[in-house]
Write a protein that holds these residues in place. Structure first.
Motif, mmCIF file in Angstrom:
data_model
loop_
_atom_site.group_PDB
_atom_site.id
_atom_site.type_symbol
_atom_site.label_atom_id
_atom_site.label_comp_id
_atom_site.label_asym_id
_atom_site.label_seq_id
_atom_site.Cartn_x
_atom_site.Cartn_y
_atom_site.Cartn_z
ATOM 1 N N LYS A 178 0.827 -1.196 0.000
ATOM 2 C CA LYS A 178 0.000 0.000 0.000
ATOM 3 C C LYS A 178 0.870 1.258 0.000
ATOM 4 O O LYS A 178 2.055 1.201 0.331
ATOM 5 N N PRO A 179 0.283 2.380 -0.336
ATOM 6 C CA PRO A 179 1.012 3.652 -0.202
ATOM 7 C C PRO A 179 1.361 3.901 1.265
ATOM 8 O O PRO A 179 0.637 3.501 2.179
ATOM 9 N N LEU A 180 2.457 4.579 1.456
ATOM 10 C CA LEU A 180 2.940 4.815 2.815
ATOM 11 C C LEU A 180 2.111 5.896 3.490
ATOM 12 O O LEU A 180 1.952 6.994 2.956
ATOM 13 N N PRO A 181 1.571 5.623 4.696
ATOM 14 C CA PRO A 181 0.820 6.661 5.398
ATOM 15 C C PRO A 181 1.767 7.671 6.051
ATOM 16 O O PRO A 181 2.977 7.494 6.091
ATOM 17 N N LYS A 182 1.186 8.734 6.577
ATOM 18 C CA LYS A 182 1.956 9.752 7.278
ATOM 19 C C LYS A 182 2.314 9.254 8.680
ATOM 20 O O LYS A 182 1.505 8.597 9.357
ATOM 21 N N SER A 183 3.524 9.576 9.105
ATOM 22 C CA SER A 183 3.920 9.235 10.470
ATOM 23 C C SER A 183 3.293 10.203 11.460
ATOM 24 O O SER A 183 2.878 11.314 11.098
ATOM 25 N N VAL A 184 3.217 9.784 12.721
ATOM 26 C CA VAL A 184 2.515 10.527 13.761
ATOM 27 C C VAL A 184 3.495 10.847 14.892
ATOM 28 O O VAL A 184 4.276 9.981 15.305
#
Length: 839
Positions: A178-184
């Motif tokens: 999957k596309p990489l999500p944003k880090s938190v």
């Protein structure tokens, strides 16, 4: 001339008398002078072969006059020798032979002695043994899963442990990438609880303009990521539903951007998608310039700013030998009035920091007059992190990042709850660091990187010999008793003695790494150990907790109780109940012990222990306690490996005991492998007094736990999550790790400690674990055993993402660094950088 008849030739034969000269000159003819010889007479005087009975001469007699035993003419002639050896030569040859025999005897005796010593030291060369069973288990693969396969923890099917007979084959399809999500951003710091002073923010610079960037994480775990096989995130309250990649975890401390921007120049290759997410935000720039950061000033300023949270401490005068500190830190303590921690509570203030917080008064401290704010607020304990290093240690870029993360997350971002120090070992005993302040400061200045100067404390083995004199020198395994290997905690004891402001001290090593957040880990460990009751504590401490076999922690606790009270049917109990011929106990043996074990309840002192130390006694009997005693009490000792009983095991240092009376039996003792641990001021004071007053000490890994056992202190093994690299059957793993007496990890020859420690090679935490450094390097994007690396990350699932995992040992990690010459030496100009490394 008168003729004499020749008797040999008969009548008419005469011999010339002149021939008598020949006869007299012949030595064989002189029968009186010649030696006895078995040679036959000369033919001249030999009787005739056939004597005649008649003779024409009256002088010739009959043959009857001859002796009946006359020598036969056919008798064999005796052998003549060619050469006779002189007596002097024979004498020399005898002496040479005797000397050779003596030399051979000496060589045999020496060889026998060396062989005995090799057996004693355990260095006997043996034939190659069969490989251990665990080497036949297949490797697990999903530790190295990529960040593009993230999914919620509840939806994950872990590759291990499993109930199937064969290992799960978890594959990832292209549709699942999957596309990489944003880090938190990750913020584990709790708000100030009711009754406690508010925490003030701390900065990296004196102008208070540069904050420490927050660590970032990704929600979820990579597909198929295994569960911890020993220990538990859930039990300790650690988060296992998130994971950290290398950029979100190490980026705030100089990883992932160039040295020209103030970073380390490492981490500029590999899968970098989303690497700069942590710098997003209004007014943010990529990276923090660490080239001008002075950590000693930042830590001192933070302590001053948050002084109201802790009890102020009056410091004695400056003395490098007594204070064991450098000028920089003392200046910060004097000018900034750095305050030490306390567990003092004001009765007028109601409220606790957490559910089990029960502050108690400090001991043996010189306390300054508290301020008005301090009188109205509850005070927090203060903890020191002692990082063990040595004066010529080579600090790589990876080491510097690791140290920055410790100071930033534990000291600055916590509002001064922790203070980081370097305990620097001067390995040359001929350097008198205790005698000359200039020598002390010069060595300390060169012992640490520039940004960490002022945080160090020097010590040497000879200095410990001066402070702790009179200890019997046994040279156990050819090691000195004051050496760092056998007496690791001597400088820690003395540091605590000279720094009473610290209620707790973590003995921390340079080769420990953690993929999660430091404060979250330390705070959860403290809370969990504080909540543990004392009933059955020592028995639980001696076992590995394996959730897939033992079930919940409550199930594990009851299982330990049953094993202790009833015993087990293991082969270790085959001789249980038998008495020795004399009726007494045999030192170091278990032949007189029953099948069950006696639960430890209160102090277990040996006969010659230091007395009158206010040892804490149980408030009630073991049977009447309802798991209440000890709840809410801070642990005096926290370890990351079980506190096993070395008695009866094959552990190499079980008899490294100095100063105790061992004629009847060895003192009761416990040990925990690796010295990474937290020790209270009360425990360190007892260790210091035992060493000074009674000349007692033990091997480093046995000393704190044994003193805690003798004086009834609260010691806790924290079952942190440990991973393993192969597909071990969980039940077999439990049998190996807890293979000692009655289901414990120690107490018998079948213990995993000693000759069976090879079983830890594939784990993430042991003194020589092999999986720990490999996992850390792969997480950093490095190639290990021809696996991993930049090409695999970019073309596959992306870089690794791990939950919080404590790793040891991790040594000598050399990152690919751009923009620097040597570690800590920044290239001054862009032109010089281009000349060295190209455009």
């Amino acid at each position: 001339m008168e003729k004499i008849p020749n008797r040999e030739h008969g009548i008419g034969s005469y011999e010339d008398p002149s021939d008598t000269e020949n006869y007299e000159s012949d030595p064989e003819s002189d029968l009186e002078k010649a030696p006895y010889s078995r040679q036959t007479p000369s033919a001249r005087y030999r009787p005739r072969d056939t004597p005649s009975a008649y003779s024409s001469s009256s002088r010739e007699t009959s043959a009857s006059h001859q002796h009946l035993l006359s020598t036969s003419p056919n008798k064999r002639k005796s052998t003549s020798y060619f050469y006779k050896i002189p007596q002097r030569v024979v004498r020399y040859m005898n002496w040479a032979l005797l000397s050779t025999m003596i030399i051979i005897a000496i060589c045999l005796i020496r060889a026998s002695y060396r062989s005995s010593r090799q057996v004693e030291m355990g260095t006997v060369e043996k034939s190659a043994p069969k490989p251990p069973p665990w080497e036949a288990f297949p490797f697990l693969k999903r530790y190295h899963g990529g960040i593009r396969t993230l999914l919620p923890k509840k939806k994950n099917t872990p590759e291990y442990p499993h109930d199937q007979q064969v290992m799960l084959n978890i594959s990832v399809t292209k549709q699942e990438i999957k596309p990489l999500p944003k880090s938190v951003p990750y913020d584990p710091y709790p708000p100030a609880a009711e009754g406690y002073a508010k925490k003030h923010d701390c900065f990296l610079d004196a102008a208070e303009t540069v904050k420490v960037p927050p660590v970032h994480y990704y929600p979820g775990v990579v597909k198929g990521f295994p569960e911890a096989v020993m220990g538990s995130h859930e039990v300790l309250g650690l988060r296992d539903d998130i994971c950290f990649d290398r950029f979100g975890r190490l980026g705030p401390y100089g990883y992932g951007y160039s040295a020209k921007r103030g970073g380390t120049g490492a981490g500029l290759h590999g899968d970098r998608e989303g690497a700069d997410d942590l710098w997003e935000g209004p007014g943010n720039t990529i990276g923090v310039d660490y080239s001008s950061v002075e950590w000693v000033k930042a830590q001192a300023a933070c302590a001053t700013k948050n002084a109201g949270r802790f009890r102020p401490i009056e410091k004695p005068g400056e003395n490098p030998f007594l204070d064991l500190t450098a000028d920089g830190q003392q200046a910060s303590q004097e000018n900034g009035k750095e305050s030490g921690p306390s567990l003092v509570e004001d009765d007028s203030v109601v409220g606790k920091r957490d559910e089990h917080e029960v502050p108690t008064a400090g001991q043996n401290e010189t306390v300054a007059e508290p301020t008005t704010a301090q009188k109205k607020a509850l005070l927090l304990p203060r903890t020191a992190i002692l990082i063990r290093t040595w004066w010529d240690f080579h600090y790589t870029a990876e080491d510097v990042i690791y140290l920055r993360s410790l100071i930033a997350e534990l000291s600055l971002l916590s509002g001064g709850e922790f203070a980081v120090h370097f305990l620097v070992h001067v390995r040359d005993d001929n350097v008198p660091i205790w005698a000359d302040k200039r020598i002390y400061n010069r060595i300390l200045e060169n012992a640490l990187p520039v940004e960490f100067r002022g945080l160090g404390t020097l010590w040497s083995e000879r200095q410990m010999g001066l402070i702790y004199g009179g200890i019997e020198e046994s040279f156990f395994r050819d090691l000195p008793v004051h050496g760092v290997y056998r007496s690791t905690f001597m400088p820690v004891q003395y540091f605590s003695h000279q720094h009473p402001e610290y209620d707790f001290v973590w003995n921390w090593e340079m080769d420990v790494r953690y993929t999660g957040h430091w404060y979250h880990f330390f705070d959860q460990i403290r809370k969990w150990t504080k909540s543990q009751p004392r009933k059955g504590l020592w028995e639980r401490n001696g076992r590995f907790y394996i959730p897939s076999v033992h079930g919940s922690w409550e199930d594990f606790k009851q299982m330990v109780r049953v094993q202790t009270e009833m015993g087990t049917d293991s082969p270790n109990n085959i001789w249980s109940g038998l008495k020795s011929p004399t009726g007494g106990s045999v030192p170091g043996s278990r032949v007189t012990q029953a099948k069950s074990d006696k639960s430890i309840w209160g102090p277990e002192p040996p006969p010659d222990v230091l007395t009158n130390q206010n040892d804490e006694e149980p408030p009630t009997s073991y049977e009447k306690d309802r798991y209440e005693w000890g709840v809410g009490e801070e642990a005096d000792l926290i370890t990351f490996n079980p506190l096993f009983d070395p008695d009866g095991t094959t552990w190499f240092f079980t008899e490294d005991i100095t100063g105790y009376n061992t004629t009847a039996s060895l003192p009761p003792r416990r040990a925990a492998i690796t010295t990474t641990s937290r020790l209270s001021k009360r425990l360190l004071t007892l260790m210091h007094r035992e060493t000074v007053l009674k000349r007692h000490t033990m091997f480093s890994e046995m000393w704190p736990a044994s003193v805690s056992l003798h004086h009834g202190l609260k010691a806790v093994y924290a079952p942190h999550p440990m991973y393993i690299d192969r597909d071990w059957p969980p039940s077999y793993l439990a049998a190996v790790m807890n293979g000692g007496r009655n289901g414990a990890s120690g107490g018998a020859r079948t213990s995993v400690y000693g000759g069976r420690e090879h079983n830890f090679k594939g784990t993430t935490w042991f003194y020589d674990a092999g999986f720990a450094p490999n996992l850390w390097r792969r997480w950093l994007g490095m190639k290990v055993d021809n696996d991993g690396g930049e090409r695999e990350e970019v073309a596959g699932e992306g870089r690794m993402c791990l939950p919080g995992v404590l790793l040891h040992p991790v040594k000598g990690v050399e990152l690919v660094v751009e923009g620097v010459g040597r570690v800590g030496e920044e290239v001054d100009t862009e032109r010089e950088w281009e000349e060295k490394y190209g455009t």
